[in-house]
Design an enzyme around this catalytic site. Structure first.
Site, short mmCIF file in Angstrom:
data_model
loop_
_atom_site.label_atom_id
_atom_site.label_comp_id
_atom_site.label_asym_id
_atom_site.label_seq_id
_atom_site.Cartn_x
_atom_site.Cartn_y
_atom_site.Cartn_z
N LYS A 142 0.82 -1.21 0.00
CA LYS A 142 0.00 0.00 0.00
C LYS A 142 0.86 1.26 0.00
O LYS A 142 0.48 2.28 -0.59
CB LYS A 142 -0.95 -0.02 1.19
CG LYS A 142 -2.13 -0.98 1.00
CD LYS A 142 -3.06 -0.94 2.18
CE LYS A 142 -4.37 -1.67 1.87
NZ LYS A 142 -4.19 -3.03 1.42
N GLU A 188 -3.60 7.28 7.22
CA GLU A 188 -4.29 8.09 6.23
C GLU A 188 -5.41 8.89 6.87
O GLU A 188 -5.95 8.51 7.92
CB GLU A 188 -4.90 7.21 5.13
CG GLU A 188 -3.89 6.57 4.22
CD GLU A 188 -4.55 5.75 3.13
OE1 GLU A 188 -3.87 5.47 2.13
OE2 GLU A 188 -5.73 5.39 3.26
N HIS A 206 -15.87 -3.93 7.24
CA HIS A 206 -14.96 -3.48 6.18
C HIS A 206 -14.93 -4.45 5.00
O HIS A 206 -14.00 -4.43 4.20
CB HIS A 206 -13.54 -3.30 6.72
CG HIS A 206 -13.43 -2.29 7.82
ND1 HIS A 206 -13.67 -0.94 7.63
CD2 HIS A 206 -13.14 -2.44 9.14
CE1 HIS A 206 -13.50 -0.30 8.77
NE2 HIS A 206 -13.19 -1.18 9.70
N ARG A 251 -6.14 -8.66 -9.77
CA ARG A 251 -6.85 -9.91 -10.08
C ARG A 251 -8.26 -9.57 -10.51
O ARG A 251 -8.66 -8.41 -10.50
CB ARG A 251 -6.90 -10.80 -8.83
CG ARG A 251 -7.49 -10.08 -7.62
CD ARG A 251 -7.69 -10.97 -6.42
NE ARG A 251 -7.96 -10.24 -5.21
CZ ARG A 251 -9.10 -9.68 -4.86
NH1 ARG A 251 -10.14 -9.77 -5.69
NH2 ARG A 251 -9.26 -9.06 -3.71
#
Length: 760
Positions: A198, A282, A317, A375
């Site tokens: 990430k 973040e 999530h 993917r």
């Protein structure tokens, strides 16, 4: 003359006679005056020419029109012959619905499929669907790279499709396949590595001018430093594992006082899930939406996007409902999303199917890069529905070395699509996964607008080893309103018994006013918990009547079914209502709100009934009476049809062994528990020294024999009635004199089962 539309079929191109007709349409018509918009569909790829004359003329200006056209068509044919063929055989390194999904497209294209399966999956649907199947070991074997490569070599598979999950985003797997000269139906390992981190992926995106949410993506993992960065970014912040996915290692921090605790929790979960506890920090958006863009790239440098999906409806999530296109997105924002997604793919020299995920502020519609999944996504069918594509077909084209099947200008949106993920889980218990057999399974009727992606059949087991996804229900409508109507109806036709599912919860979600308006944010489920998890309403008395009558009819029809081949059996000659000498029965239930319900059934001539329903836990016992109730049981459909007060009711009734009666009716699904009668625990002894049947039944087991001395409460016989087993226990201590029936015998109500010796 203009050609504005042509209905192309696979591997065909614009017939020469169309162009020849244009050429010969009149003596005053020249190529310069004839502007064509035509498409050549050569081997699944489009070529668009605004003026076909310039192409033909470029062949050789000294030749006649007919000669130039002939040379052009020969060139097109030669190009079609350059197309690389599909693989002869591929291995699918996955299980469940995605393995079955890949196999369906491969079969359609004439490609043989090889399945791999673990010991717990030996009877799975993907094993049955494949042309070949190989056992690779215990449950975790889908991660065994060397074993899977060994099977690919043994079977002669030329390529491997990884599906999603397991090894689909494993760079080492892609590298090993390259070493073995086996094609990986996916991106290069370099792209997987770059987008798998990430922090690295965000650096790449910033360099490619793709917007990235404010945050810290560096390597300094000192807690004090990270806390300072969080304060600099501004609370609330999101702590994310750099190699995370599926919500693992993700924590929302609203206040500096809780930062250290949440950081430690995130790191613990990250190390367990990914073997790496590094995190990034973040800015957390207060009104976030999860919007993602499907991209495709071939090995020749062509990249397209297939528009966006909205995946904001999430629990823990994790996505549960997806749709395409995203509601409330303007064409300008859609263009920006697509452009930035293509830029992201170009930045890592991407090849194959990928999804660029963005987080969008629902108020400002500003969006930021979140991550790229290298993917095919679980939710890819909604994109297929609105773009009329087969994305697995696209993957196979690209992996074979061919061009993308379409250019960007050839792609357009048509209609609206939803995908509902059907999970084995208990929404009322924090969505915890459930396991068990699919005792009964009925799915919606499939059509061009309703499709089902599943890897399970009735009787299959949902086990503890894998994701609890049972199926994906995908629908399409002309617009969002129509698609939502189709989804609601399809969910109402989806019936599962044997374990908990989220189907009823999904019905609540799609009926919620906020969802209907399309005003979904990622916090939707948490924000509307009270409405989505409202206490269950009381079961209508008509449904309770149907449940009781279904038991009666099944109970008394059992002997008929068991002896249907014996015309001389007395069971085939006795009307069922005559077996009950009192002509009445009381059945007890406990409903989903733990209310004790009594249904008193009075048998009348002509197979009619007077019925009283009583809620014993209500203050006034809520007495409801119905007279002259008529009913019919359709065994092949497990359906009861009743006429109650001039209205016909239809419900499907499923009996769970030893447990519950499950009713599917127009209002949804309800489950009634049948409390075990006290007389089954102590036996029935209306006559001294005997034990009698409490109901018509079948002898399932005999646990004692003549001459045996038993204590009070000892299990004597196991009966099967109402499709459930009941243990008859000894009412007292004594010595068995006679056992009057054998295993398998059908026995009427109030019949002697066992006689004891007379102590006198």
């Amino acid at each position: 003359m203009f050609i504005t539309d042509y209905n192309f079929t696979s591997r065909a191109f614009l017939p020469p006679f169309i162009i020849l007709c244009v050429m010969n349409s009149g003596s005053n018509t020249t190529f310069e005056e004839t502007h064509l918009i035509s498409y050549l569909f050569i081997n699944s790829r489009y070529f668009k020419f605004q003026n076909i004359f310039s192409l033909i003329q470029s062949q050789n200006s000294s030749l006649s029109c007919s000669a130039r056209f002939a040379r052009f068509t020969r060139s097109a044919t030669n190009f079609s012959q350059m197309r690389k063929p599909f693989f002869d055989k591929i291995l699918i390194a996955n299980r469940g619905e995605i393995a079955c999904r890949v196999m369906r497209t491969a079969n359609k294209l004439g490609i043989k499929t090889v399945a791999v399966y673990s010991e717990v999956d030996k009877n799975s649907l993907h094993v049955k669907m494949s042309d070949e199947a190989y056992l690779i070991g215990p449950a975790e074997s889908y991660l065994n790279i060397e074993k899977i490569i060994s099977v690919a070599k043994k079977s002669g598979a030329q390529a491997i499709h990884p599906g999603y999950g397991f090894l689909s985003e494993n760079a080492k797997f892609a590298e090993r396949l390259a070493e073995e000269k086996i094609i990986f139906i996916g991106p290069p390992s370099s792209a997987i590595i770059s987008m798998g981190s990430k922090s690295e992926s965000k650096d790449i995106m910033m360099a490619a001018n793709v917007p990235v949410i404010p945050g810290y993506h560096g390597t300094n993992q000192d807690p004090t430093f990270l806390k300072a960065k969080a304060l600099e970014i501004g609370y609330p912040v999101l702590i994310k594992a750099i190699k995370g996915g599926g919500g693992k290692g993700m924590r929302i921090v609203n206040d500096p006082s809780e930062f250290e605790i949440q950081l430690e929790s995130s790191k613990r979960e990250a190390i367990k899930s990914f073997g790496d506890d590094q995190v990034l920090i973040e800015k957390y958006l207060l009104t976030p939406r999860h919007v993602e863009v499907q991209i495709f790239a071939d090995t020749l440098g062509n990249i397209v996007h297939l528009f966006e999906r909205d995946c904001s409806t999430q629990r823990r999530h994790q996505k549960v409902l997806e749709e395409a296109p995203a509601p409330g997105i303007t064409d300008e924002i859609r263009y920006e999303l697509g452009t930035k997604a293509v830029a992201a793919a170009k930045a890592v020299n991407y090849v194959g199917a990928g999804t660029v995920e963005f987080i969008m502020d629902n108020k400002t519609k500003t969006f930021y890069f979140m991550e790229m999944n290298t993917r095919l996504q679980v939710e890819h069918p909604v994109t297929e529905m609105v773009t009329s594509t087969d994305l697995v077909h696209w993957q196979l084209e690209i992996a074979s070395g061919n061009r993308l099947p379409a250019r960007q200008e050839d792609l357009s949106l048509n209609g609206h699509s939803f995908e509902a993920r059907i999970y084995a889980e208990n929404p009322a218990n924090n969505f915890l996964p459930d396991t068990g057999p699919l005792l009964y399974l009925r799915t919606p009727q499939l059509s061009p607008n309703i499709r089902l992606e599943t890897g399970f059949e009735q009787g299959d087991e949902i086990n503890i080893y894998y994701d609890p996804l049972i199926a994906k229900l995908v629908v399409k409508g002309e617009n969002r309103t129509e698609a939502l109507k189709i989804l609601k109806k399809a969910l109402g036709e989806y019936e599962v018994v044997g374990l908990n599912t989220n189907i009823e919860f999904l019905k609540s979600v799609v009926s919620h006013p906020v969802f209907i308006k399309g005003e979904i944010e990622t916090g939707f489920i948490d924000d509307h918990k009270e409405e989505l998890f409202a206490s269950k309403p009381e079961i209508p008395p008509q449904v309770l009547v149907q449940a009781a009558l279904s038991i009666i009819l099944n109970e008394y029809n059992e002997p008929f079914k068991s002896n249907s081949e014996d015309p001389y059996s007395p069971w085939t000659k006795i009307p069922y209502f005559r077996l009950n000498t009192s002509h009445s029965r009381i059945l007890a239930f406990r409903d989903q709100n733990d209310n004790d319900i009594e249904v008193n059934i009075e048998f009348l001539p002509e197979n009619l009934y007077n019925i009283t329903v009583k809620n014993r836990d209500a203050v006034d016992e809520s007495l409801v009476q119905f007279e002259n109730v008529d009913c019919e049981w359709i065994d092949s459909q497990q359906q009861i049809i009743t006429s109650i007060e001039d209205k016909r009711y239809k419900s499907r009734i499923i009996f769970e062994k030893n447990k519950n009666v499950v009713i599917f009716y127009e209002g949804g699904k309800v489950v009634l528990n049948i409390p075990e009668p006290t007389y089954l625990n102590i036996g029935v002894s209306d006559v001294a020294h005997s034990v009698k049947t409490p109901m018509p039944c079948r002898i399932s087991q005999i646990l004692i024999k003549p001459g045996q001395v038993v204590e009070k409460g000892t299990p004597l016989i196991v009966l099967e009635a109402m499709k459930m087993e009941h243990i008859i226990r000894s009412p007292y201590t004594g010595k068995i004199d006679k056992v009057l029936y054998n295993v398998g015998d059908m026995v009427g109500e109030n019949m002697n089962l066992v006689e004891f010796e007379d102590d006198n």
